[in-house]
Structure formats: C-alpha cells, structure tokens
Write a protein that holds these residues in place. Structure first.
Motif, short mmCIF file in Angstrom:
data_model
loop_
_atom_site.label_atom_id
_atom_site.label_comp_id
_atom_site.label_asym_id
_atom_site.label_seq_id
_atom_site.Cartn_x
_atom_site.Cartn_y
_atom_site.Cartn_z
N LEU A 134 0.02 -4.34 8.92
CA LEU A 134 0.45 -5.72 8.78
C LEU A 134 -0.74 -6.67 8.73
O LEU A 134 -0.75 -7.64 7.97
CB LEU A 134 1.39 -6.11 9.93
N GLU A 137 -2.27 -6.29 5.35
CA GLU A 137 -1.44 -6.99 4.37
C GLU A 137 -1.69 -8.49 4.41
O GLU A 137 -1.81 -9.14 3.36
CB GLU A 137 0.04 -6.70 4.64
N THR A 216 -1.43 -13.14 11.58
CA THR A 216 -0.49 -12.16 11.02
C THR A 216 0.95 -12.47 11.39
O THR A 216 1.84 -12.49 10.52
CB THR A 216 -0.86 -10.74 11.47
N VAL A 225 4.34 -12.37 4.73
CA VAL A 225 4.24 -10.93 4.93
C VAL A 225 5.61 -10.43 5.37
O VAL A 225 6.18 -10.95 6.33
CB VAL A 225 3.18 -10.57 5.98
N PRO A 227 7.38 -7.20 6.78
CA PRO A 227 7.17 -5.85 7.29
C PRO A 227 8.05 -4.79 6.63
O PRO A 227 7.70 -3.61 6.60
CB PRO A 227 7.50 -5.98 8.78
N LEU A 230 6.04 -4.36 2.17
CA LEU A 230 4.66 -4.77 1.99
C LEU A 230 4.30 -4.75 0.50
O LEU A 230 4.64 -3.81 -0.22
CB LEU A 230 3.73 -3.83 2.76
N VAL A 233 -0.39 -3.11 0.74
CA VAL A 233 -1.00 -2.02 1.51
C VAL A 233 -0.50 -0.63 1.13
O VAL A 233 -1.32 0.26 0.90
CB VAL A 233 -0.82 -2.27 3.02
#
Length: 294
Positions: A134, A137, A216, A225, A227, A230, A233
């Motif tokens: 995370l 990312e 983050t 972002v 989770p 993504l 990543v």
C-alpha cells in the motif's frame, strides 16, 4: 524484453522483416511486431493519462492507427521512428481522459497533498494486501500524478528522455524536432519537476515533511489508493530501469538526478493478458476490414 530505443548496429532488422511479412497478410507476423512494441506504447500512455485502464484504451487507439497505416510504411525511416511518431502525435492530440480530466498545476497538486492528513498505517489485519504494498502504491500514484502537472509535450519528453532513457537523437526523431531542441525541452521538464519535488517531496529532499508512509492511510481515505484494486504494484514483474537498462542517459545538466531514480524505479507495466488483448483487438470489425484478414 525487447527495448526499441537501444541504438546498436542491426537494431530494427527484426522489425523490418516482420513488417514485410505483415504487409503480405501474415497475421502471426503482425501480432509479433505489435507485441514487440505494445508494452512500450502502454508505458508511455500510463504516464500521459495515469489510469492503467485509460492507458489500455489509448494503446489500442494507437495500435489501430499503426495497423491501418502499416501499408504506408515504405522504410524511408526506421520502423521505430515511424511507429513512435504515430504514438507521440496521438497522445499529444487525443481527448482528455483519466488523470487529465481535471487540469493540474504544481501549486494545486502541492495543496492537495498538504490537505491529506497524516495517519498511522492501517492495521495489517484490516487490509487485503501487505501494508508495504500500500505504501508503494501511494508512492507510485503520487509521483506519477506529479507528471500530470507538466504540459503534454513536457510530459512526453520527460517520459521518453528521462524515464525510458532515449537519446536526444531518437527523442528528436520521435518528436520531430532537432536533438538540441529535444535536449532543451527535456532540461525544462526536468527543472520544473525537480523544483517541485525538491520543495515538496521527502523522497528527494529529507528536510521536506511529506512521507509516503504518513500519507498512505490518507490516500486510502481519499480514494487515491484502493486496497481492493491496486493500480500499479501487482501489475509489474520488473522495473523501468530493468526493462530499459540499455538506455540510461548521461548526466548532462546541473539538476540533482536523485528524483530521476524514483521514476526509473517505477514499474514497467504490461497490459492485462497482453497477447489475448491484442488478438481481441485484431478481431474488431474495422481492423479486419482494413487488413482483409481471414
């Protein structure tokens, strides 16, 4: 991984052989030539529009242009030059989409980052992926977003010259300017991006308070972002500096190059199910009609 921007004797000969076969109706040769360049076009597109899904759409638009104009390629320039000129003209003149939908400036981007509160990292048990992913990312999303503060010409020049490492000669051929002009454009893009990062980003200047780890959770809360999905990543198997290892530019200005290493460490992305995606595109009615494919 084939790197189309390497300048060595014999580079491009396989392109020429495949193009000749493709122009005679060889579908396997057509697929092969497109697959040699598809991921590189896609990685340019990602840095122009930010969202990988939008970049896939841009890549498809470029490849359709390449396919439908392939019969016009007469070998007067390298196939690489011809193909990436089409790419450059498309991304410089296409409709706005994705991250470009709302114009950004360095000032508005800095304000947006400052407005994201600093939070502790999420509880590892509360998210479906490892917490370091995370953070990675968030870092990639934030630094990719910074590119949108450059105008399109600067962004493309920086992507070609700094991230992918193309020479001034190759960059000038693609952008249809002189090598000196390409170098000057790249210097301006470097300067503008570095000045911003030097005053804003803790990755470049340790005296800056902004840290990816601290932002983050805020990026997650703001929807930058996700989770569950993504964007960057999990989609890569190598880094830019690995895919473009042979094209590393010399240090030719006084700008601190530490920021450049951040972008060379970005993922080298590949479209989802690359070969299948390409074959679906070749089955589009307008493509089949143009190529008169069986």
């Amino acid at each position: 991984m084939h790197n189309p921007f390497v300048e060595v004797a014999g580079e491009g000969e396989e392109d020429v052989e495949l193009v000749g076969r493709a122009k005679m109706g060889d579908r396997e040769a057509l697929e092969a030539i497109l697959l040699r360049h598809q991921a590189w076009i896609y990685n340019i597109a990602v840095r122009m529009v930010f969202h990988p899904q939008d970049a896939e759409e841009v890549t498809q638009e470029v490849l359709i242009k390449v396919i439908t104009r392939l019969s016009t390629f007469q070998g007067e320039s390298k196939f690489r030059t011809w193909l990436y000129r089409i790419t450059a003209n498309h991304v410089l003149n296409m409709k706005r989409r994705g991250g470009e939908s709302q114009p950004h400036t360095f000032a508005t981007y800095a304000a947006a980052i400052r407005d994201i509160p600093e939070r502790d990292l999420p509880d590892p048990k509360s998210v479906p992926v490892e917490v370091p992913l995370l953070v990675e990312e968030a870092k990639i999303a934030c630094t990719t977003g910074m590119l949108l503060c450059l105008d399109r010409s600067q962004r493309l020049t920086f992507t070609l010259g700094e991230i992918l490492g193309v020479s001034d000669t190759v960059g000038g051929e693609i952008m249809e300017v002189s090598p000196d002009n390409f170098r000057q454009r790249l210097a301006r893009a470097r300067r503008d991006l570095y000045q911003f990062m030097n005053h804003q980003c803790g990755l470049v200047n340790a005296s800056n308070p902004c840290r990816c780890r601290k932002k983050t959770q805020g990026f997650i809360n703001e929807g930058h972002v996700d989770p569950q999905h993504l964007l960057f990543v999990p989609r890569h198997v190598q880094r830019i500096h690995e895919a473009a290892a042979e094209t590393v530019r010399e240090i030719d200005d006084v700008v601190d190059r530490s920021y450049a290493a951040i972008y060379r460490d970005h993922p080298f992305l590949t479209p989802t199910d690359q070969a299948q995606w390409l074959r679906r595109m070749l089955d589009l009615p307008e493509v089949r009609a143009t190529l008169q494919l069986p």
